[in-house]
Design a protein around this motif. Structure first.
Motif, PDB file in Angstrom:
ATOM      1  N   ASN A 349       0.818  -1.305  -0.002  1.00  0.00           N
ATOM      2  CA  ASN A 349      -0.022   0.073   0.105  1.00  0.00           C
ATOM      3  C   ASN A 349       0.758   1.252  -0.042  1.00  0.00           C
ATOM      4  OD1 ASN A 349      -2.287  -1.316   0.193  1.00  0.00           O
ATOM      5  ND2 ASN A 349      -2.724  -1.536   2.298  1.00  0.00           N
ATOM      6  N   ALA A 350       1.961   1.174   0.755  1.00  0.00           N
ATOM      7  CA  ALA A 350       2.775   2.339   0.811  1.00  0.00           C
ATOM      8  C   ALA A 350       3.490   2.670  -0.417  1.00  0.00           C
ATOM      9  CB  ALA A 350       3.892   2.306   1.922  1.00  0.00           C
ATOM     10  N   ARG A 351       3.939   1.640  -1.240  1.00  0.00           N
ATOM     11  CA  ARG A 351       4.345   1.653  -2.558  1.00  0.00           C
ATOM     12  C   ARG A 351       3.412   2.459  -3.512  1.00  0.00           C
ATOM     13  NH1 ARG A 351       7.823  -3.950  -1.890  1.00  0.00           N
ATOM     14  NH2 ARG A 351       9.609  -2.954  -0.965  1.00  0.00           N
ATOM     15  N   THR A 352       2.166   1.975  -3.625  1.00  0.00           N
ATOM     16  CA  THR A 352       1.023   2.246  -4.272  1.00  0.00           C
ATOM     17  C   THR A 352       0.715   3.846  -4.034  1.00  0.00           C
ATOM     18  OG1 THR A 352      -0.019  -0.018  -4.209  1.00  0.00           O
ATOM     19  CG2 THR A 352      -1.359   1.990  -4.897  1.00  0.00           C
ATOM     20  N   GLN A 353       1.044   4.313  -2.812  1.00  0.00           N
ATOM     21  CA  GLN A 353       1.027   5.807  -2.719  1.00  0.00           C
ATOM     22  C   GLN A 353       2.096   6.408  -2.836  1.00  0.00           C
ATOM     23  OE1 GLN A 353       0.089   5.944   1.653  1.00  0.00           O
ATOM     24  NE2 GLN A 353      -1.206   4.364   1.656  1.00  0.00           N
ATOM     25  N   GLY A 354       3.197   6.004  -3.719  1.00  0.00           N
ATOM     26  CA  GLY A 354       4.358   6.472  -4.383  1.00  0.00           C
ATOM     27  C   GLY A 354       5.477   6.877  -3.145  1.00  0.00           C
ATOM     28  N   PHE A 355       5.579   6.050  -2.194  1.00  0.00           N
ATOM     29  CA  PHE A 355       6.592   6.061  -1.381  1.00  0.00           C
ATOM     30  C   PHE A 355       7.508   4.766  -1.953  1.00  0.00           C
ATOM     31  CE2 PHE A 355       3.678   7.596   1.812  1.00  0.00           C
ATOM     32  CZ  PHE A 355       4.425   8.706   2.289  1.00  0.00           C
ATOM     33  N   LYS A 384       1.177   1.877  10.163  1.00  0.00           N
ATOM     34  CA  LYS A 384       1.271   3.289   9.686  1.00  0.00           C
ATOM     35  C   LYS A 384       2.735   3.900   8.937  1.00  0.00           C
ATOM     36  CE  LYS A 384      -2.709   4.817  12.618  1.00  0.00           C
ATOM     37  NZ  LYS A 384      -3.118   5.973  13.538  1.00  0.00           N
TER      38      LYS A 384
END
Length: 388
Positions: A349-355, A384
């Motif tokens: 999910n974090a990678r999907t958000q651009g991180f 988180k």
């Protein structure tokens, strides 16, 4: 050389570190996507070629020949050139590899290599991006190319305060032909124009045939109306001169109508690459930058060296120069090691958000990722992303 100095690079070349490399790569992708949307097809060209192929431009452009590294091919014994410009390679593609009847549009991006820096504080290995249009000698083609160049600069976020310079080598070239000047006199005049040396120009042109016209060309080089007023009727009636003048004026009007807030300057004696360009020349400048952001022009007959002469126009820029001074903050999240499904899902999910997410390995700790900006932490059973 001492071992302590083996990491040093040659003069004029440099590493690109992550914060700027990300800016450059984003710019390259966006630029190529934009050019594709305008119908320009992407091509890749080899870094080295036989020098005979690369000399399609160097025959008329001694500067390019001097900028080209030359090496011996260990397989064939023939002389190779390391590309200093990608235009002759694209011309070869248009002439033989991918011949198209009618108009062909190509774009490219890749590193070129120069024997010496081509300007003050410039690299010897620019990341060249450009576009070429083959098969049309119309003013519409020149206007399209200038418009594409300006749109690309705007997309790069550098449009504010930009200035477009327009020129046309045909004015000087037709006047030289009309006057029947020798190559030596032509070269000296070109040098005077480039240096904007009006007092020397006034003295030198006194004894020349049509000397007053040559002086007028330099004196009123940035004012087309003044040129029409002060040039002799005979020169204004010359077909080649009249055509070049009309092309320049029409292009100025067409571009101004598309870019009403753009400042457009005229310089009819801007004769850079004079023996290479055959018509309209253009360059776009930004405040506080001496070198142009992008530049180009018409070079009809480019494919003659390959047996297929074609009208052509194009522009190029150095992505390193275009992105100079721009940096991006890299957001790197450190995740703890583990294979629990909720952790792996949180990482995804974090990678999907651009991180960018780095999961720790083995006995690594947070300190093993010194460039980390965030970490993934479990708060009351929920993963988180928190800033470090």
């Amino acid at each position: 050389m001492p071992i302590s100095e083996t990491w040093l690079l040659p003069d004029g070349v440099a590493d690109v570190l992550p914060e700027q490399a990300q800016v450059i790569e984003t710019l390259r992708r966006d630029a190529l996507d934009f050019l594709a949307s305008r119908g320009y097809q992407l091509v890749y060209t080899p870094f080295i070629e036989y020098i005979e192929s690369l000399s399609s431009l160097s025959e008329s452009n001694q500067d390019l020949d001097l900028a080209t590294f030359k090496v011996i091919d260990q397989l064939s014994g023939r002389l190779l050139g390391v590309r200093a410009d990608m235009t002759p390679q694209v011309a070869r593609i248009d002439a033989h590899v991918h011949p198209v009847e009618g108009v062909a549009r190509y774009c490219y991006a890749g590193t070129v290599l120069h024997t010496k820096p081509q300007g003050f504080n410039t690299t010897r290995s620019p990341l060249q991006l450009g576009a070429e249009l083959f098969g049309s000698d119309s003013i519409d083609a020149d206007v399209e190319m200038v418009d594409v160049m300006l749109s690309l600069i705007e997309k790069a976020g550098l449009a504010a305060g930009t200035h477009l310079d327009l020129g046309h080598v045909g004015l000087f070239r037709s006047l030289v032909k009309h006057a029947g000047l020798t190559k030596a006199v032509e070269s000296h005049l070109s040098d005077l124009y480039q240096r904007k040396a009006l007092p020397e120009l006034a003295e030198f042109t006194q004894e020349l045939k049509y000397g007053s016209d040559f002086y007028t060309l330099g004196r009123y080089s940035s004012d087309l109306d003044a040129l029409q007023t002060h040039l002799s009727a005979e020169i204004l009636a010359d077909e080649a001169f009249k055509h070049a003048f009309d092309v320049l004026k029409t292009t100025q009007v067409e571009i101004q109508s598309r870019w009403p807030n753009l400042h457009i300057g005229i310089d009819v004696v801007e004769l850079r690459s004079y023996h290479y360009h055959t018509g309209l020349m253009y360059a776009v400048y930004a405040p506080n930058r001496a070198a142009p952001l992008a530049q180009g022009g018409r070079y009809d007959g480019i494919g003659q060296h390959f047996g297929r002469a074609r009208p052509a126009t194009g522009f190029s820029c150095d992505l390193y120069a275009l992105s100079a001074g721009q940096f991006t903050d890299l957001n790197v999240v450190v995740a703890p090691k583990g294979t629990a499904m909720d952790l792996l899902e949180a990482i995804s999910n974090a990678r999907t958000q651009g991180f960018g997410v780095i999961q720790l390995l083995g006995n690594d700790s947070l300190n093993s990722v010194p460039h980390a900006t965030h970490q993934l932490v479990n708060v009351a059973g929920e993963w988180k992303v928190e800033k470090i």
